[in-house]
Design a protein around this motif. Structure first.
Motif: not given
Ligand SMILES: Cc1ncc(COP(=O)(O)O)c(C=O)c1O
Length: 372
Positions: A77-83, A126-130, A152-161
Motif C-alpha cells: 500500500x502507498x507504493x506505485x508500480x509502473x507497467x 511513490x513509484x517504487x518499481x517498473x 531514484x531507488x526504483x526497482x526493476x522487476x522483469x516480467x519474463x513470463x
C-alpha cells in the motif's frame, strides 16, 4: 507419442510431452516427497544457473511469482508500480494483489513493449518499481529502464513470463533487473506440464523472503515470519521442468528459424506489418510470432476457415478490462498505441514442431487474405 489435438490442421502451439519427461515424472512420483521434494531444489538451482543469477525460487504460477516478488521487496500500500497496459492481465493483477497501485505507460510505436520514454512522465515520488514485460519473447529496452531507475531507488522487476532464454546485450533475461519472474504455464516456451512459476534474483534477502511467502509464510515447520501463501511448485512438475530446461535452447533455436521462414515468406505482403527485426543487441525467443494488420479480423477468419489456429494476444488492453475501468475509472484514449495494437495484432502458429510446410501454408493464406 500422443499429441494434444485442438481440432485445427495447424495448431497455434503444441506442448511437448516426451518419453524422457514421462520417465522423470514417474521416477519423481515413486521416489520423492510430493511437495518440496529434491527435484524442486535441483530445478531452482539449474534455472538460476541458466539465467546467470544466484537464486531461483519456484512458485505455483507466474502470477504468484510476480506478487511474491513484489511482497518480498516490501512493496505494498502507498507504493506505485509502473507497467504496460499491453500484456497478459496477470502482470498488473499481481501488483494489485500485493496491495500496490499499478500505473500504466503506453508502449513503443514500432514494437509491442513498454516505452521507456513514456514511463518517465509517469514516475512519481511513490513509484517504487517498473515492470517491463518481454512480450512475445522480445526483450524490452532494459538499459533505458535501468537508466530511468538509477538514482531514484526504483526497482526493476522483469516480467519474463513469455521470454525464457531470450537475450539482451548477450545476457539472458532474468539477470537484467533486480528480480525476474517466469511462468511455466503450458503454452510457454518451456513448461512444467501444469501451472508453475519462478522468481530469479541475486538478492539473498529477497530470495529468503520469497521462499517463506510461497510456503505459508514459514520461518520453520510450525513457526511463521510473515502471512504467506500455499504457492509451491509440485515436485513432479519440477522434475518435468528440469527435462524441459535442458531442451529449451534447442527449442528456442527452432522458433527463431521458424520466425525467419515467416519473415521471408511474408516480406512485402500488402497490409501486413511484421514483428520488429532482430538486432545484434536482442535475441528474441518468439514465444509468439505476431503480425499486425488493419484487416486483422478478416485475416483471422480466413485462417480459421482453412484449419489454421491463430489467436489475439491481447484483444483488450488491461486498462480497458471491466475491473480496471471500475476500480480506476480508465477509458478509451488513455494509451492509444496499446489500444491500436489490440485491434491489429494476430499471433500465427509457432512452436518447436512447426514445419516449413506449415509456415508456407500459413503464409500463403495470409497473402491470399490480404489480396482478396
Ligand atoms: C506476460 C505474462 N505475465 C504474467 C503471466 C502469468 O503467469 P501464470 O499464468 O503462470 O500465472 C503470464 C502468463 O500466462 C504472462 O504471459
Amino acid at each position: 507419442m500422443p499429441q494434444i489435438k485442438h481440432g485445427f490442421k495447424i495448431p497455434l502451439m503444441r506442448p511437448v510431452v516426451d518419453e524422457e519427461m514421462l520417465q522423470a515424472a514417474l521416477y519423481s512420483l515413486q521416489n520423492e516427497k510430493l511437495v518440496m521434494g529434491e527435484s524442486v531444489f535441483k530445478f531452482e538451482e539449474e534455472f538460476a544457473r541458466y539465467c546467470g543469477s544466484r537464486y531461483a525460487v519456484s512458485t505455483g504460477s507466474g502470477t504468484a511469482a510476480l506478487q511474491i516478488a513484489l511482497q518480498s521487496m516490501q512493496i505494498g500500500p502507498n507504493d506505485e508500480v509502473v507497467t504496460t497496459p499491453f500484456s497478459f492481465f496477470a502482470t498488473s493483477n499481481a501488483v494489485i494483489h500485493a496491495g500496490a497501485q499499478p500505473r500504466f505507460a503506453d508502449v513503443e510505436d514500432n514494437g509491442f513493449n513498454l516505452d521507456p520514454a513514456k514511463v518517465e512522465p509517469r514516475l512519481t515520488p511513490k513509484t517504487r518499481v517498473i515492470i517491463p514485460v518481454h512480450l512475445y519473447g522480445q526483450p524490452a529496452r532494459m538499459n533505458e529502464f535501468r537508466d530511468l531507475a538509477e538514482d531514484k531507488e526504483i526497482i526493476i522487476v522483469e516480467d519474463a513470463c513469455q521470454a525464457h532464454g531470450a537475450e539482451y546485450e548477450g545476457r539472458r533475461v532474468g539477470s537484467l533487473g533486480h528480480i525476474a519472474c517466469f511462468s511455466f504455464y503450458t503454452s510457454k516456451n518451456m513448461t512444467v506440464c501444469g501451472d508453475g512459476g519462478m522468481i530469479v534474483t541475486n538478492d539473498e534477502d529477497v530470495a529468503d523472503a520469497a521462499r517463506s511467502f510461497r510456503d505459508c509464510g514459514r520461518a520453520s515447520k510450525y513457526t511463521m515470519s510473515r502471512i504467506g501463501y500455499t504457492s509451491r511448485l509440485n515436485t513432479v512438475n519440477a522434475a518435468i521442468g528440469r527435462v524441459q530446461l535442458r531442451k529449451l535452447d534447442t527449442w528456442n533455436k527452432t522458433r527463431r528459424r521458424v520466425a525467419d521462414l515467416y519473415r521471408k515468406a511474408l516480406e512485402g505482403a500488402p497490409g501486413i506489418m511484421l514483428p520488429p527485426a532482430e538486432t545484434p543487441k536482442e535475441t528474441p525467443v518468439y514465444h509468439l510470432f505476431v503480425v499486425r494488420s488493419t484487416r486483422r479480423d478478416q485475416l483471422a477468419a480466413h485462417l480459421e476457415k482453412n484449419g489454421v489456429e491463430a489467436a489475439i494476444h491481447y484483444p483488450v488492453p488491461i486498462h480497458l478490462q471491466t475491473p480496471y475501468r471500475e476500480k480506476y475509472g480508465y477509458s478509451e484514449g488513455l494509451f492509444p498505441i496499446a489500444e491500436r495494437l489490440a485491434g491489429q495484432v494476430l499471433s500465427l502458429p509457432i512452436h518447436p514442431a512447426s514445419t516449413e510446410e506449415e509456415v508456407h501454408t500459413v503464409s500463403r493464406l495470409v497473402r491470399e487474405s490480404t489480396t482478396e
